[in-house]
Design an enzyme around this catalytic site. Structure first.
Site, PDB file in Angstrom:
ATOM      1  CG  ASP A  14      -2.047  -0.975   1.179  1.00 35.88           C
ATOM      2  OD1 ASP A  14      -2.189  -1.644   0.139  1.00 35.88           O
ATOM      3  OD2 ASP A  14      -2.794  -1.068   2.172  1.00 35.88           O
ATOM      4  CB  THR A 221     -20.019  -3.712   8.118  1.00 34.92           C
ATOM      5  OG1 THR A 221     -19.622  -3.509   6.761  1.00 34.92           O
ATOM      6  CG2 THR A 221     -19.546  -5.076   8.576  1.00 34.92           C
ATOM      7  N   GLY A 223     -20.537   0.926   9.126  1.00 35.19           N
ATOM      8  CA  GLY A 223     -19.610   1.961   9.609  1.00 35.19           C
ATOM      9  C   GLY A 223     -19.925   2.352  11.034  1.00 35.19           C
ATOM     10  N   GLY A 226     -22.549   0.535  13.280  1.00 36.54           N
ATOM     11  CA  GLY A 226     -22.399  -0.838  13.736  1.00 36.54           C
ATOM     12  C   GLY A 226     -22.627  -1.851  12.635  1.00 36.54           C
ATOM     13  CB  ALA A 250      -7.175  -2.421   6.961  1.00 40.31           C
ATOM     14  CB  ALA A 251     -12.244  -0.286   9.335  1.00 45.16           C
ATOM     15  N   GLY A 252     -12.730  -2.873   7.647  1.00 46.71           N
ATOM     16  CA  GLY A 252     -13.569  -4.029   7.284  1.00 46.71           C
ATOM     17  C   GLY A 252     -12.772  -5.326   7.344  1.00 46.71           C
ATOM     18  CG  ASP A 253      -9.494  -5.756   4.837  1.00 44.40           C
ATOM     19  OD1 ASP A 253     -10.485  -6.161   4.204  1.00 44.40           O
ATOM     20  OD2 ASP A 253      -8.650  -4.975   4.354  1.00 44.40           O
ATOM     21  NE  ARG A 286      -1.226   2.264  15.599  1.00 41.47           N
ATOM     22  CZ  ARG A 286      -0.294   1.306  15.611  1.00 41.47           C
ATOM     23  NH1 ARG A 286      -0.561   0.133  16.126  1.00 41.47           N
ATOM     24  NH2 ARG A 286       0.905   1.543  15.112  1.00 41.47           N
ATOM     25  CB  SER A 292      -4.430   0.483  11.598  1.00 42.49           C
ATOM     26  OG  SER A 292      -5.156  -0.400  10.765  1.00 42.49           O
TER      27      SER A 292
HETATM   28  O1  RIB Z   1      -9.267  -3.142   2.491  1.00 39.91           O
HETATM   29  C1  RIB Z   1      -8.120  -2.357   2.403  1.00 39.91           C
HETATM   30  C2  RIB Z   1      -7.158  -2.944   1.409  1.00 39.91           C
HETATM   31  O2  RIB Z   1      -7.745  -2.901   0.124  1.00 39.91           O
HETATM   32  C3  RIB Z   1      -5.865  -2.181   1.280  1.00 39.91           C
HETATM   33  O3  RIB Z   1      -4.877  -2.627   2.179  1.00 39.91           O
HETATM   34  C4  RIB Z   1      -5.505  -2.321  -0.197  1.00 39.91           C
HETATM   35  O4  RIB Z   1      -4.328  -3.031  -0.418  1.00 39.91           O
HETATM   36  C5  RIB Z   1      -6.714  -2.984  -0.842  1.00 39.91           C
HETATM   37  O5  RIB Z   1      -6.536  -4.315  -1.118  1.00 39.91           O
END
Ligand code: RIB
Length: 306
Positions: A14, A221, A223, A226, A250-253, A286, A292
């Site tokens: 990224d 989800t 945001g 909730g 990356a909050a969702g990840d 973060r 983060s």
């Molecule tokens: O969900 C966020 C991610 O989406 C980032 O890290 C980026 O690489 C994309 O894949």
């Protein structure tokens, strides 16, 4: 001791620029702050799962380049099993350009590179790893047929499948029918079922429509509002934790990886969603994707104090 968690998906480098505001077309915005970190939805989810305490294996493809080597070294620092990490000699490691404005909203563009070289054959070569997992987690940054192959192996072995439908693009009904838990955000839900969830009530309508496409359980989800769980015809709203967001990347990840970890530990879906909401709330405080993602102790402390 929970069974391993197998995550199949993308890994990216990224390149992040934090800017006072997102540029309009043709506009140059200065005073940015630059950061290069590791990301990719699959990789972020694997890191989130491992930091939350799951025995995690990651099946992915990176380039035979310096970024690919650095990503692999990074995964090892989080004790992620890399027997399924393939290297492409034809394609560079995947990359993403991320622009973040004050308040945490982002723009994201991705060059998939080696992520698109992750083939069904490669997944099939790790069939035993998938079949002995407690849970598998997929997203949409690798070829659809690769996800389809993983689902076929998991279903044959009775292993539950979570699909995070991110980013949204064309998907077959057949693939959706093989999914046990579908996780979507507002945009992805609208893309898939035509209902735009803007609050828990509309999220329930979207989740009901999505469940009729095959997945037994659906999580929408929302945001800062909730998430909405739809399970066995029943809807449960899990509120979000209030935090000051600096970067939502990356909050969702983080949500998906930590949700899977909690499910493997035997928590029910509402409890797992509360745990995942805490982890994802911490992640938005973060900067960057993987930097983060909080470790287990931070999530537990946060839950105790909230
Ligand atoms: O969900 C966020 C991610 O989406 C980032 O890290 C980026 O690489 C994309 O894949």
């Amino acid at each position: 001791m929970p069974k391993p968690f197998v995550i199949i998906g993308s890994a990216n480098v990224d390149f992040i620029m934090k800017v006072p505001h997102l540029p309009a077309r043709g506009e140059t915005v200065t005073d940015g702050t630059f950061l290069q970190t590791y990301g990719g939805k699959g990789a972020n989810q694997a890191v989130a799962a491992a930091r939350a305490g799951a025995a995690t294996h990651f099946i992915a493809c990176v380039g035979e380049d310096a970024f690919g080597r650095e990503m692999a070294a990074n995964f090892l620092q989080d004790s992620i099993g890399l027997a399924g990490l393939m290297r492409s000699i034809d394609q560079p490691s995947g990359s993403a350009l991320v622009m973040i404005e004050e308040g945490g909203m982002n723009y994201l563009t991705v060059a998939p590179g080696a992520n698109h070289a992750l083939s069904p054959t490669h997944v099939e070569a790790h069939a035993r790893m998938i079949a002995s997992a407690g849970l598998i987690l997929l997203q949409m940054e690798v070829p659809l047929e690769t996800n389809q192959a993983a689902i076929a192996i998991a279903r044959g072995a009775g292993v539950p499948v979570i699909l995070n439908y991110a980013p949204a693009h064309l998907i077959s009904q057949d693939l959706l029918r093989g999914v046990d838990i579908l996780i979507v955000n507002e945009n992805e839900a609208a893309e898939l079922c035509g209902i735009n969830p803007i609050d828990p009530t509309t999220a329930e309508a979207a989740a009901r429509a999505l469940a009729s496409m095959g997945p037994a359980r659906v999580l929408v989800t929302l945001g800062s509002q909730g998430c909405l769980i739809f399970d066995g015809g029943m809807a449960t709203h899990v509120p979000a934790f209030r935090v000051a967001a600096v970067d939502t990347t990356a909050a969702g990840d983080t949500f998906c990886g930590t949700l899977g970890t909690a499910l493997l530990e035997g928590h029910d879906l509402p409890a797992a969603a509360r745990f995942a909401s805490a982890a994802s709330a911490l992640s938005v405080t973060r900067f960057g994707a993987q930097p983060s993602i909080p470790p287990r102790i931070t999530i537990d402390d946060f839950l105790q104090s909230h």
